[in-house]
Scaffold this active site. Structure first.
Site, PDB file in Angstrom:
ATOM      1  N   SER A  60     -40.530 -15.002  66.121  1.00  0.00           N
ATOM      2  CA  SER A  60     -41.933 -15.253  65.791  1.00  0.00           C
ATOM      3  C   SER A  60     -42.234 -16.742  65.698  1.00  0.00           C
ATOM      4  O   SER A  60     -41.352 -17.565  65.454  1.00  0.00           O
ATOM      5  CB  SER A  60     -42.281 -14.606  64.450  1.00  0.00           C
ATOM      6  OG  SER A  60     -41.981 -13.240  64.473  1.00  0.00           O
TER       7      SER A  60
HETATM    8  N1  SAH Z   1     -37.372 -11.422  62.668  1.00  0.00           N
HETATM    9  C1  SAH Z   1     -36.936 -11.770  64.012  1.00  0.00           C
HETATM   10  C2  SAH Z   1     -37.957 -11.442  65.070  1.00  0.00           C
HETATM   11  C3  SAH Z   1     -37.969 -10.026  65.318  1.00  0.00           C
HETATM   12  S1  SAH Z   1     -38.654  -9.400  66.806  1.00  0.00           S
HETATM   13  C4  SAH Z   1     -36.527 -13.209  64.118  1.00  0.00           C
HETATM   14  O1  SAH Z   1     -36.594 -13.931  63.113  1.00  0.00           O
HETATM   15  O2  SAH Z   1     -36.100 -13.602  65.183  1.00  0.00           O
HETATM   16  C5  SAH Z   1     -38.569  -7.700  66.319  1.00  0.00           C
HETATM   17  C6  SAH Z   1     -37.191  -7.116  66.321  1.00  0.00           C
HETATM   18  O3  SAH Z   1     -37.278  -5.822  65.769  1.00  0.00           O
HETATM   19  C7  SAH Z   1     -36.599  -6.965  67.711  1.00  0.00           C
HETATM   20  O4  SAH Z   1     -35.375  -7.620  67.778  1.00  0.00           O
HETATM   21  C8  SAH Z   1     -36.438  -5.445  67.854  1.00  0.00           C
HETATM   22  O5  SAH Z   1     -35.306  -5.070  68.605  1.00  0.00           O
HETATM   23  C9  SAH Z   1     -36.312  -5.020  66.420  1.00  0.00           C
HETATM   24  N2  SAH Z   1     -36.608  -3.613  66.155  1.00  0.00           N
HETATM   25  C10 SAH Z   1     -37.549  -2.799  66.723  1.00  0.00           C
HETATM   26  N3  SAH Z   1     -37.499  -1.583  66.176  1.00  0.00           N
HETATM   27  C11 SAH Z   1     -36.529  -1.601  65.224  1.00  0.00           C
HETATM   28  C12 SAH Z   1     -36.002  -0.631  64.314  1.00  0.00           C
HETATM   29  N4  SAH Z   1     -36.477   0.619  64.233  1.00  0.00           N
HETATM   30  N5  SAH Z   1     -35.000  -1.014  63.495  1.00  0.00           N
HETATM   31  C13 SAH Z   1     -34.513  -2.273  63.521  1.00  0.00           C
HETATM   32  N6  SAH Z   1     -34.960  -3.223  64.363  1.00  0.00           N
HETATM   33  C14 SAH Z   1     -35.965  -2.896  65.203  1.00  0.00           C
END
Ligand code: SAH
Length: 208
Positions: A60
């Site tokens: 993000s």
């Molecule tokens: N917080 C992260 C950005 C996350 S992007 C950072 O600091 O870089 C969102 C993430 O959520 C992605 O990597 C995606 O694979 C993950 N995601 C999506 N659905 C999910 C689920 N049910 N459980 C865990 N992770 C999930």
């Protein structure tokens, strides 16, 4: 390396947009964001936007990380769950502001990569799996932050909040969501809406 860029990011992207809590700013001054982005993106690590991290996912925009973190009102004593480890950057920021951080990622490759980058952060616990169901063995939490967009607020996450705990989550449709802040008071849950955001979808049992 990148220290000047990092200080500029804190000043121009975070302070100037009204987030001034000293502990929050210190966390962003400390954590080397460039180590959490893929090598080819390092020169953009401190720019004012999201960046691709592979597997169709993104890290993000720094301001959004700061804004969501600020909503958790961390004093340093909390146990926090992050759903969606991604690059691991948000977890590293939380590690500076809370006591214990639990972070769960659905994509095994991303989970493995983040776990490596986060190796020196001793209060961060990583897991690969479906975070839409939370992390029951480590619950309850003082704070939960979901960094992927949900169609609805997952009930298991609300249930894993401590009394008085806070849940920050983008809820809406694909491409546009409202950031919601839920508070638990006994068995009652109240929420308010903060900014409009655009996150990648939360998948899994309680997601899309
Ligand atoms: N917080 C992260 C950005 C996350 S992007 C950072 O600091 O870089 C969102 C993430 O959520 C992605 O990597 C995606 O694979 C993950 N995601 C999506 N659905 C999910 C689920 N049910 N459980 C865990 N992770 C999930």
């Amino acid at each position: 390396m990148f220290e000047e860029e990092r200080q500029k990011m804190v000043k121009m992207q975070i302070m100037r947009r009204g987030l001034c809590e000293p502990r929050l700013l210190a966390a962003f001054e400390t954590v080397p964001r460039h180590l959490f982005v893929p090598e080819g993106e390092r020169h953009l690590a401190y720019s004012d936007g999201p960046l691709p991290i592979g597997f169709g996912q993104t890290i993000s925009q720094p301001f959004i990380v700061a804004f969501m973190t600020n909503l958790l009102k961390l004093s340093g004593e909390e146990r926090v769950l992050e759903v969606g480890t991604g690059s691991g950057y948000q977890a590293a920021i939380l590690s500076q502001l809370a006591k214990e951080v639990y972070t769960i990622e659905l994509v095994p490759e991303l989970a493995a990569r983040a776990e490596k980058v986060l190796a020196g952060y001793e209060n961060v616990h990583c897991r690969a799996g479906d975070g839409s169901l939370g992390w029951p063995e480590a619950a309850p939490f003082d704070g939960i932050i979901v960094t992927a967009a949900a169609p609805d607020t997952p009930q298991p996450l609300l249930e894993q909040l401590k009394d008085g705990g806070l849940l920050v989550i983008p809820v809406g449709v694909r491409g546009y969501q409202d950031l919601e802040v839920w508070t638990r008071n006994g068995n009652e849950f109240d929420y308010r809406r903060e900014l409009g955001v655009a996150f990648v979808p939360l998948r899994g049992k309680e997601g899309w």
